[in-house]
Design an enzyme around this catalytic site. Structure first.
Site, mmCIF file in Angstrom:
data_model
loop_
_atom_site.group_PDB
_atom_site.id
_atom_site.type_symbol
_atom_site.label_atom_id
_atom_site.label_comp_id
_atom_site.label_asym_id
_atom_site.label_seq_id
_atom_site.Cartn_x
_atom_site.Cartn_y
_atom_site.Cartn_z
ATOM 1 N N HIS A 80 0.652 -1.206 -0.211
ATOM 2 C CA HIS A 80 -0.055 0.120 0.000
ATOM 3 C C HIS A 80 0.893 1.286 0.050
ATOM 4 O O HIS A 80 2.167 1.188 0.314
ATOM 5 C CB HIS A 80 -0.929 0.044 1.181
ATOM 6 C CG HIS A 80 -0.487 0.343 2.404
ATOM 7 N ND1 HIS A 80 0.548 -0.730 3.254
ATOM 8 C CD2 HIS A 80 -0.248 1.354 3.398
ATOM 9 C CE1 HIS A 80 0.742 -0.302 4.341
ATOM 10 N NE2 HIS A 80 0.537 1.261 4.366
ATOM 11 N N HIS A 82 0.643 5.760 1.116
ATOM 12 C CA HIS A 82 0.051 6.960 1.371
ATOM 13 C C HIS A 82 0.831 8.108 0.790
ATOM 14 O O HIS A 82 1.967 7.989 0.547
ATOM 15 C CB HIS A 82 0.317 7.117 2.946
ATOM 16 C CG HIS A 82 -0.200 5.776 3.951
ATOM 17 N ND1 HIS A 82 -1.544 5.698 3.929
ATOM 18 C CD2 HIS A 82 0.587 4.919 4.668
ATOM 19 C CE1 HIS A 82 -1.626 4.672 4.806
ATOM 20 N NE2 HIS A 82 -0.442 4.241 5.096
ATOM 21 N N TYR A 168 11.901 4.456 0.064
ATOM 22 C CA TYR A 168 10.755 4.742 -0.672
ATOM 23 C C TYR A 168 9.979 5.872 -0.125
ATOM 24 O O TYR A 168 8.693 5.773 0.320
ATOM 25 C CB TYR A 168 10.098 3.582 -1.105
ATOM 26 C CG TYR A 168 10.816 2.201 -1.765
ATOM 27 C CD1 TYR A 168 11.506 2.415 -2.742
ATOM 28 C CD2 TYR A 168 10.880 0.994 -0.854
ATOM 29 C CE1 TYR A 168 12.250 1.470 -2.977
ATOM 30 C CE2 TYR A 168 11.673 -0.008 -1.191
ATOM 31 C CZ TYR A 168 12.571 0.146 -2.292
ATOM 32 O OH TYR A 168 13.388 -0.961 -2.612
#
Length: 199
Positions: A80, A82, A168
């Site tokens: 996932h 954000h 990342y």
């Protein structure tokens, strides 16, 4: 520490028409607004996002060229991500941008994922969850809290012991800009309701 200083409003104005509009799901839309997003893969055990990080970055670049937006913050976890975006004045169409990013990423990687009957009937890949979580940033405190949440997220999920050790993330660029100190530890922001489990 002024985290609001990371916002810039020098957005290009040229926009491209969205080919196929997505459902709005009664999302709050403020032209020129700043938004927090959570976007999940269908398979929570997948590591596609980091295994194919270059393809994801290329998909984001392509979407930004077509319909510009400013990236305030971003973190990519294996299953996932954000981020916080700020859109140009008179623009509120983040759904079209997410559609473009998901589509470009899906087309760029091998078809190895499980596909449900629904995926097959709709001729869809089985990579992304259909919907995503969006929250409109309301003020400086809200902005700072979500910025911290994003950059602490790899620590929260146990992928690293410090924000600076996760590659990342925009944390490194924000350290260079003086927004965060390199040894920023963050805190457990698990009580911040950002909708990770809403999809």
């Amino acid at each position: 520490m002024d985290k609001q200083s990371a916002i810039h409003h020098d957005h290009p104005r040229k926009l491209k028409q969205c080919s196929k509009p997505m459902s709005n799901y009664r999302r709050n839309r403020i032209p020129g607004g700043t938004y927090f997003f959570t976007v999940n893969l269908q398979d929570h055990k997948s590591q596609l996002l980091v295994l194919h990080i270059n393809e994801l970055r290329a998909a984001v670049r392509e979407a930004k060229q077509s319909r510009p937006f400013y990236i305030d913050a971003w973190v990519i976890l294996p299953d996932h991500l954000h981020c916080i975006w700020t859109l140009s004045k008179h623009d509120d169409d983040y759904s079209c941008r997410w559609q473009a990013i998901k589509k470009a990423f899906s087309k760029s990687i091998p078809e190895t994922e499980y596909r449900s009957d629904t995926n097959r009937k709709r001729h869809e890949r089985g990579i992304w969850q259909r919907r995503f979580w969006e929250h409109t940033i309301t003020d400086d405190r809200d902005y700072a809290a979500h910025m911290d949440y994003i950059h602490y997220n790899p620590v929260k999920h146990g992928w690293t012991k410090a924000a600076k050790d996760w590659p990342y993330s925009t944390f490194h660029q924000l350290v260079e800009k003086g927004v965060y100190p390199v040894d920023w530890a963050g805190c457990d922001m698990g009580t911040l309701n950002v909708g990770e489990s809403m999809e």
